[in-house]
Scaffold this motif. Sequence first.
Motif, PDB file in Angstrom:
ATOM      1  N   PRO A 192     -10.691  14.546 -12.122  1.00 39.37           N
ATOM      2  CA  PRO A 192      -9.951  14.801 -10.877  1.00 39.37           C
ATOM      3  C   PRO A 192      -8.804  13.812 -10.705  1.00 39.37           C
ATOM      4  CG  PRO A 192     -12.029  13.714 -10.419  1.00 39.37           C
ATOM      5  CD  PRO A 192     -12.063  14.068 -11.874  1.00 39.37           C
ATOM      6  N   ILE A 193      -7.752  14.255 -10.059  1.00 40.27           N
ATOM      7  CA  ILE A 193      -6.576  13.429  -9.832  1.00 40.27           C
ATOM      8  C   ILE A 193      -6.709  12.728  -8.477  1.00 40.27           C
ATOM      9  CG2 ILE A 193      -4.087  13.432  -9.515  1.00 40.27           C
ATOM     10  CD1 ILE A 193      -3.938  15.837 -11.345  1.00 40.27           C
ATOM     11  N   VAL A 194      -6.616  11.408  -8.492  1.00 44.89           N
ATOM     12  CA  VAL A 194      -6.683  10.615  -7.272  1.00 44.89           C
ATOM     13  C   VAL A 194      -5.265  10.374  -6.767  1.00 44.89           C
ATOM     14  CG1 VAL A 194      -7.498   8.471  -6.231  1.00 44.89           C
ATOM     15  CG2 VAL A 194      -8.793   9.531  -8.108  1.00 44.89           C
ATOM     16  N   ARG A 195      -5.049  10.616  -5.497  1.00 47.90           N
ATOM     17  CA  ARG A 195      -3.691  10.514  -4.956  1.00 47.90           C
ATOM     18  C   ARG A 195      -3.105   9.124  -5.151  1.00 47.90           C
ATOM     19  NH1 ARG A 195      -2.377  11.126   1.390  1.00 47.90           N
ATOM     20  NH2 ARG A 195      -3.627   9.223   1.369  1.00 47.90           N
ATOM     21  N   GLU A 196      -3.950   8.085  -4.998  1.00 45.75           N
ATOM     22  CA  GLU A 196      -3.449   6.731  -5.159  1.00 45.75           C
ATOM     23  C   GLU A 196      -2.942   6.484  -6.574  1.00 45.75           C
ATOM     24  OE1 GLU A 196      -6.029   7.590  -3.464  1.00 45.75           O
ATOM     25  OE2 GLU A 196      -5.486   6.897  -1.446  1.00 45.75           O
ATOM     26  N   HIS A 197      -3.570   7.126  -7.578  1.00 43.58           N
ATOM     27  CA  HIS A 197      -3.124   6.957  -8.954  1.00 43.58           C
ATOM     28  C   HIS A 197      -1.749   7.585  -9.171  1.00 43.58           C
ATOM     29  CE1 HIS A 197      -7.587   6.548 -10.344  1.00 43.58           C
ATOM     30  NE2 HIS A 197      -7.161   5.524  -9.626  1.00 43.58           N
ATOM     31  N   VAL A 198      -1.478   8.664  -8.472  1.00 38.59           N
ATOM     32  CA  VAL A 198      -0.172   9.306  -8.574  1.00 38.59           C
ATOM     33  C   VAL A 198       0.888   8.455  -7.884  1.00 38.59           C
ATOM     34  CG1 VAL A 198       1.156  11.390  -8.081  1.00 38.59           C
ATOM     35  CG2 VAL A 198      -1.283  11.565  -8.632  1.00 38.59           C
ATOM     36  N   ILE A 199       0.582   7.971  -6.699  1.00 41.42           N
ATOM     37  CA  ILE A 199       1.555   7.226  -5.913  1.00 41.42           C
ATOM     38  C   ILE A 199       1.962   5.933  -6.599  1.00 41.42           C
ATOM     39  CG2 ILE A 199       1.895   5.984  -3.743  1.00 41.42           C
ATOM     40  CD1 ILE A 199       2.102   9.008  -3.499  1.00 41.42           C
ATOM     41  N   GLU A 200       0.998   5.243  -7.227  1.00 41.42           N
ATOM     42  CA  GLU A 200       1.318   3.936  -7.800  1.00 41.42           C
ATOM     43  C   GLU A 200       2.254   4.028  -8.998  1.00 41.42           C
ATOM     44  OE1 GLU A 200      -2.567   3.448 -10.774  1.00 41.42           O
ATOM     45  OE2 GLU A 200      -2.398   2.278  -8.933  1.00 41.42           O
ATOM     46  N   THR A 201       2.444   5.198  -9.568  1.00 44.50           N
ATOM     47  CA  THR A 201       3.370   5.353 -10.690  1.00 44.50           C
ATOM     48  C   THR A 201       4.785   5.685 -10.229  1.00 44.50           C
ATOM     49  OG1 THR A 201       2.895   7.727 -10.939  1.00 44.50           O
ATOM     50  CG2 THR A 201       1.487   6.182 -12.143  1.00 44.50           C
ATOM     51  N   MET A 202       4.992   5.953  -8.958  1.00 40.63           N
ATOM     52  CA  MET A 202       6.294   6.359  -8.449  1.00 40.63           C
ATOM     53  C   MET A 202       7.162   5.146  -8.123  1.00 40.63           C
ATOM     54  SD  MET A 202       6.167   9.608  -8.576  1.00 40.63           S
ATOM     55  CE  MET A 202       4.996  10.969  -8.628  1.00 40.63           C
ATOM     56  N   GLU A 203       8.430   5.234  -8.462  1.00 39.67           N
ATOM     57  CA  GLU A 203       9.343   4.152  -8.127  1.00 39.67           C
ATOM     58  C   GLU A 203       9.868   4.326  -6.704  1.00 39.67           C
ATOM     59  OE1 GLU A 203      12.867   4.101 -10.447  1.00 39.67           O
ATOM     60  OE2 GLU A 203      13.267   6.232 -10.214  1.00 39.67           O
ATOM     61  N   ASP A 204      10.151   3.197  -6.068  1.00 41.28           N
ATOM     62  CA  ASP A 204      10.696   3.169  -4.701  1.00 41.28           C
ATOM     63  C   ASP A 204       9.846   3.986  -3.738  1.00 41.28           C
ATOM     64  OD1 ASP A 204      12.798   1.621  -5.628  1.00 41.28           O
ATOM     65  OD2 ASP A 204      14.062   3.349  -6.042  1.00 41.28           O
ATOM     66  N   ARG A 205       8.536   3.959  -3.942  1.00 42.42           N
ATOM     67  CA  ARG A 205       7.642   4.676  -3.029  1.00 42.42           C
ATOM     68  C   ARG A 205       7.611   3.965  -1.681  1.00 42.42           C
ATOM     69  NH1 ARG A 205       4.796   1.984  -6.981  1.00 42.42           N
ATOM     70  NH2 ARG A 205       3.280   0.415  -6.273  1.00 42.42           N
ATOM     71  N   LYS A 206       7.454   4.725  -0.638  1.00 41.20           N
ATOM     72  CA  LYS A 206       7.455   4.163   0.712  1.00 41.20           C
ATOM     73  C   LYS A 206       6.307   4.781   1.505  1.00 41.20           C
ATOM     74  CE  LYS A 206      11.385   3.432   2.571  1.00 41.20           C
ATOM     75  NZ  LYS A 206      12.704   3.623   3.228  1.00 41.20           N
ATOM     76  N   TRP A 207       5.512   3.930   2.098  1.00 40.19           N
ATOM     77  CA  TRP A 207       4.364   4.374   2.882  1.00 40.19           C
ATOM     78  C   TRP A 207       4.763   4.500   4.350  1.00 40.19           C
ATOM     79  CZ3 TRP A 207       0.893   1.139   6.103  1.00 40.19           C
ATOM     80  CH2 TRP A 207      -0.207   1.864   6.594  1.00 40.19           C
ATOM     81  N   HIS A 208       4.397   5.603   4.967  1.00 45.01           N
ATOM     82  CA  HIS A 208       4.778   5.864   6.360  1.00 45.01           C
ATOM     83  C   HIS A 208       3.584   5.872   7.302  1.00 45.01           C
ATOM     84  CE1 HIS A 208       8.927   6.901   5.262  1.00 45.01           C
ATOM     85  NE2 HIS A 208       8.395   7.475   4.200  1.00 45.01           N
ATOM     86  N   TYR A 233       7.728   7.060 -18.964  1.00 47.04           N
ATOM     87  CA  TYR A 233       6.825   7.077 -20.113  1.00 47.04           C
ATOM     88  C   TYR A 233       5.780   5.974 -20.000  1.00 47.04           C
ATOM     89  CZ  TYR A 233       5.393   7.993 -24.915  1.00 47.04           C
ATOM     90  OH  TYR A 233       4.663   8.332 -26.030  1.00 47.04           O
ATOM     91  N   ILE A 234       6.190   4.806 -19.516  1.00 45.65           N
ATOM     92  CA  ILE A 234       5.241   3.736 -19.176  1.00 45.65           C
ATOM     93  C   ILE A 234       4.873   3.915 -17.715  1.00 45.65           C
ATOM     94  CG2 ILE A 234       4.907   1.248 -18.968  1.00 45.65           C
ATOM     95  CD1 ILE A 234       6.772   0.864 -21.294  1.00 45.65           C
ATOM     96  N   LYS A 235       3.586   3.893 -17.436  1.00 45.43           N
ATOM     97  CA  LYS A 235       3.094   4.252 -16.106  1.00 45.43           C
ATOM     98  C   LYS A 235       3.659   3.368 -15.008  1.00 45.43           C
ATOM     99  CE  LYS A 235      -0.995   2.970 -14.824  1.00 45.43           C
ATOM    100  NZ  LYS A 235      -2.459   2.805 -14.695  1.00 45.43           N
ATOM    101  N   GLU A 236       3.687   2.069 -15.223  1.00 41.39           N
ATOM    102  CA  GLU A 236       4.098   1.148 -14.173  1.00 41.39           C
ATOM    103  C   GLU A 236       5.576   1.332 -13.826  1.00 41.39           C
ATOM    104  OE1 GLU A 236       0.333  -0.079 -15.562  1.00 41.39           O
ATOM    105  OE2 GLU A 236       2.162   0.330 -16.652  1.00 41.39           O
ATOM    106  N   PRO A 237       5.933   1.366 -12.534  1.00 46.91           N
ATOM    107  CA  PRO A 237       7.325   1.605 -12.143  1.00 46.91           C
ATOM    108  C   PRO A 237       8.235   0.387 -12.227  1.00 46.91           C
ATOM    109  CG  PRO A 237       5.955   1.422 -10.195  1.00 46.91           C
ATOM    110  CD  PRO A 237       5.024   1.355 -11.372  1.00 46.91           C
TER     111      PRO A 237
END
Length: 297
Positions: free
Chosen positions: A1-17, A231-235
């Motif tokens: 299963p895909i965990v939302r936090e795992h998706v978010i942590e790979t995104m650059e310039d992510r912003k939490w609201h 290609y590398i997970k970390e942003p």
Amino acid sequence: PIVREHVIETMEDRKWHGGRPPAWDKSSMYYTCPKSSRNLFNLDFYRIDTPDPYHSYRIDLESFGLEPRYHKGLREVVPPFPHQVAMADHWWTRKRCHIAAEMRTGKTLPALSIVERLQKHAWFVAPRSAIAGVQTEIYEWGLDVPVVFMTYQELVKYMEIGGATPPEIVIFDECSKIKNWAAQRTQAAFHLTEAMRREYENPYIMAMSGTPAPKTPVDMWSQIEVVCPGYIKEPNPKELEARLSLMEYRDSETGGQYPHRIAWFDREGLCKKCAVPMEQHTAYGHSYTVSKDNPYK
């Protein structure tokens, strides 16, 4: 299963609201992130109805088939080495690649042979000393390539001016020059490839390095990000360093704390808590301290 936090942590310039009314709980929390090549790559990876971008390639293209060529200096037809054939096939089908091989292993011939076959506008970015050697190889191998040569400094100036149509092919030779993400030449290289990805569906992007062993694993992050963002997970390099090394927080003179790298997890069998080989553990557990003078005491 895909965990939302795992998706978010790979995104650059992510912003939490935070949460949204009326619940204001964790289920209603949402993030935003810009539309960028890295974020689109990661979304393609997490979607189940699209091909895996890590293994995507042009299935409509056969192997490049690097053929023997006449060398003017040797005055004979020289067949390519097997690793040169593999290099040409890899870039021909993948379109975006990083070729890390020692010096004098023949990286230039496969790269320019693809440019010759495509006959599309290409840029060759390299230090000035390397450009002279490449121009000599073009003459000796009799290559007909529509390529523009420029140094990394000239690339920075060109990108500052902007406005021109980007090339369909770019080759970054001695790409260790773009290992520092904050450097102007790295940012210029990244913005060039981003412009190519916006202008063309599948541009050819290659990075070549004759010094493939970096000083730290983080040196590879910027080079890969220029070629294939995401290609590398970390942003960012800091998060990659945190995953590949043992860090501890130390007190600063101003009263705060800063992360300090103790050791790299550069081989198997290291403890994730103290970076000591597991066979050196005793009943004292993780009481080892890692220092410069006695790293396994």
